[in-house]
Design a protein around this motif. Structure first.
Motif, PDB file in Angstrom:
ATOM      1  N   ARG A   1      28.754 -63.823   3.177  1.00  0.00           N
ATOM      2  CA  ARG A   1      28.278 -63.016   4.305  1.00  0.00           C
ATOM      3  C   ARG A   1      26.764 -63.115   4.470  1.00  0.00           C
ATOM      4  O   ARG A   1      26.253 -62.950   5.565  1.00  0.00           O
ATOM      5  CB  ARG A   1      28.724 -61.570   4.122  1.00  0.00           C
TER       6      ARG A   1
ATOM      7  N   GLU B   1      31.871 -58.087  13.738  1.00  0.00           N
ATOM      8  CA  GLU B   1      31.253 -59.204  13.018  1.00  0.00           C
ATOM      9  C   GLU B   1      31.627 -60.525  13.668  1.00  0.00           C
ATOM     10  O   GLU B   1      30.781 -61.400  13.847  1.00  0.00           O
ATOM     11  CB  GLU B   1      31.683 -59.170  11.549  1.00  0.00           C
TER      12      GLU B   1
ATOM     13  N   LEU C   1      25.720 -61.830   8.136  1.00  0.00           N
ATOM     14  CA  LEU C   1      26.304 -60.500   8.318  1.00  0.00           C
ATOM     15  C   LEU C   1      25.759 -59.516   7.291  1.00  0.00           C
ATOM     16  O   LEU C   1      25.895 -58.306   7.454  1.00  0.00           O
ATOM     17  CB  LEU C   1      27.833 -60.566   8.220  1.00  0.00           C
TER      18      LEU C   1
END
Lengths: 352, 286
Positions: free
Chosen positions: A48, B183, A53
């Motif tokens: 991630r 996301e 993210l």
């Protein structure tokens, strides 16, 4: 060959908790890297961070030679496949796949063309006008792959993409992903906790635990030469037997009267001996193995039992004649015995 | 024992509905076919005469128009502001829980309390708003005295009172949207505004449909707030169908016309709700 991704001491802290402790990794063009480890080991967090993210606490991240450490996900030239597919439920499959292209300002005609060719590649062309809820898990997985594929990014990121599928489908999708990745020749970072997936897919495996990288190597390297007892136990199925023992002059003493021949070049003293179930074989002489359970796997037979006080497993060629309660001598080739330091858990010696 | 439990409860429910809702409603509808000068006078059958009178009167159409305007603007503001506040309260920051609780408070207030408070605040000589406006050197605001201002003031109080309902419902809905969708949208290159329109809004469409329906019906039938603030005035500027029906029945003691107005209001609402369900089906096919 130039590196497509470069992780330089990538670190993630949540307050005082360190989730990822400085990962260093270079990924080459077309390479499939699997991040492997138990849950909470930091593999997903690492992925991630590459995706953008999660913010990167410290360290640097290069993609295609460009420093993207602080960039938004959309500016990193990556595409991602999520564990739960994360398809937009109200959009058709076609719109789902085209969304990323349209958001980047691509014209409708060009986007449609790309979607069509990706759909052909993944055999989902007949599903394009449906909504995600009308698809099976396997089909949704294909769509999620397709959505990444149409973007034609420098790097594909996959976060446990197969963990929601049943065993049979998982094996099939695994093969397809491997073939697809070779075909498109792009770098791929793939997170899983399933060591079989890692062994079968990876060019190189990165094994993590508690935020630390334990070992980086090709599947057979980590299988043949695990860097420590954790990797030894994590890679391979059934799991490697790890038993405390004493080493002295090429003899490994597991308990009173339970001895195996061992590599000679390591020295003497207490060790942790790692012996894969498939490395132990019934033989004419060796350590007495008391069989407690028998599992027939078809071509092979798995015995569960004890060597002295230690519970171990032996995976032999098919044997119909041995039953629970029997005692047979077992032995392993000295070169197949891995030795680990009992205090540091690190590999000892140079055993191949 | 258990065999009779379900039918038993159903029977009690049906009975209560009949006595408390269906009965009075039918009675009210039947009243609209009679002429009756007070609640105790003997009713005289006049057929559809009351409807003819009501539909032929300017005040009915004025009230209908006011009702649409009031309900429409109030819902629009409640939904837009409610969603805005919900999005703000969905962010993580210190004191979020406290603020979420505070944001819900107005909804808990009885309308009377809210209206009285508002009236005090804008009181011509003592009101804090009046004094502030005066201190700032601005001309005095006539909150309820002119026709357009009165409507705006009624809407203002309504929005203040019932926006929290939208906020709370929408906030609850926001928490059910899977984080991975946001996301995925981020990776796909959608900024905050596009994420709202491509993820949040479609995901919360079912909730929004219900919110608008409920708030719409409530606002269209809302009686107390207008009655307590303007009583429908000035010059009928804020008079909508419930207030008109009440005035006809209980001020003018024209029970028949009041009942006819109420019945027409009910029919109008039925048509709108049916249309709404047709346009925005609740069980949308996936």
């Amino acid at each position: 060959m130039t590196d497509v991704i470069s992780l330089q001491t990538l670190r993630k802290e949540y307050g005082s908790v360190v989730a990822v402790e400085g990962v260093d990794l270079e990924v080459a063009e077309g390479e499939l890297i699997v991040l492997l480890g138990p849950s909470g080991c930091g593999k997903s967090t690492t992925l991630r961070m590459v995706a953008g993210l999660e913010t990167i606490t410290s360290g640097r991240l290069l993609i295609g030679g460009r420093d993207v450490t602080k960039l938004e996900p959309k500016d990193r030239d990556i595409a991602m496949v999520f564990q739960n597919y994360a398809l937009y439920p109200h959009k058709t499959i076609r719109a789902n796949m085209a969304f990323g292209l349209r958001m980047r300002g691509m014209g409708a005609a060009e986007a449609a063309e790309r979607v069509a060719s990706a759909a052909d590649m993944l055999d989902i062309a007949h599903l394009l006008d449906r909504k995600p809820a009308q698809l099976s898990g396997g089909q949704m997985q294909r769509v999620a792959l397709g959505r990444a594929l149409v973007r034609d990014p420098a790097v594909f990121l996959l976060d446990e993409p197969l963990s929601n599928l049943d065993a049979k489908l998982r094996a099939r999708m695994r093969e397809e992903i491997a073939l697809l990745q070779k075909r498109i020749g792009k770098a791929m970072l793939y997170v899983t906790h399933d060591q079989t997936e890692a062994m079968t897919l990876a060019d190189r495996i990165v094994i993590m635990r508690d935020g630390h990288v334990q070992q980086i190597g090709s599947p057979l390297e980590v299988y043949d030469r695990p860097a420590n007892a954790f990797v030894a136990g994590f890679i391979g199925s059934p799991e490697m037997n790890l038993v405390p023992a004493t080493l002295d002059a090429g003899q490994l003493t597991l308990a009173d009267g339970v001895r195996l021949s061992a590599p000679e070049d390591v020295g003497a003293g207490p060790v942790i001996a790692g012996i894969r179930p498939e490395a132990l074989e019934p033989s004419d002489e060796g350590a007495p193995f008391v069989i407690q359970g028998v599992e027939q796997l078809g071509s092979q037979t798995l015995f569960i039992g004890t060597l002295g006080p230690h519970r171990i497993r032996v995976l032999a060629g098919r044997r119909d004649d041995l039953v629970a309660g029997a005692t047979i001598p077992v032995a392993a080739a000295p070169s197949a015995i891995h030795l680990f330091d009992p205090t540091t858990n690190q590999r000892m010696g140079s055993t191949v | 024992m258990t065999r009779w439990l379900l039918p038993g409860f159903l029977f009690v429910g049906a009975l209560a509905t009949l006595i408390l809702i269906v009965g009075p409603a039918l009675y009210a509808i039947s009243l609209s076919f009679y002429e009756q000068q007070s609640l105790t006078a003997d009713p005289i059958w006049v057929g559809l005469n009351n409807y003819a009178t009501v539909l032929g009167s300017a005040e009915f159409w004025n009230a209908l128009g006011n009702g649409f305007f009031y309900a429409g603007v109030a819902i629009l503001l409640q939904v837009v502001l409610g969603i805005g506040f919900a999005l703000l309260l969905h962010q993580s920051f210190r004191g979020r829980t406290l603020l979420r609780g505070l944001a819900f408070l107005p909804y808990l207030l009885p309308t009377v309390v809210a209206v009285l408070t508002f009236k005090w605040m804008i009181d011509g000589s003592l009101g804090i708003v009046t004094i502030l406006v005066d201190d700032l050197g601005l001309p005095p605001i006539y909150w309820f005295e002119t026709e357009s201002a009165a409507m705006m003031s009624v809407i203002l109080v309504s929005v203040w009172l019932w926006t929290p309902f939208v906020t709370t419902t929408f906030l609850a809905g926001l928490q059910t949207v899977p984080v991975q969708l946001y996301e995925a949208a981020r990776v796909d290159g959608a900024g905050p505004i596009r994420r709202f329109f491509h993820v949040t809004l479609p995901m919360l469409r079912p909730i929004l449909t219900v919110i608008i329906l409920l708030r719409g019906v409530w606002m269209f039938n809302k009686f107390d707030i207008i009655w307590l603030t303007t009583g429908g005035g000035p010059l009928g500027a804020t008079e909508h169908l419930p207030v008109l029906a009440y005035r006809q029945a209980f001020t003018l003691f024209d029970i028949g016309n009041g009942a006819a107005t109420a019945t027409l209001s009910f029919l109008v609402l039925m048509v709108i709700v049916t249309l709404y369900f047709w346009l925005f089906p609740m069980d949308e096919k996936k």
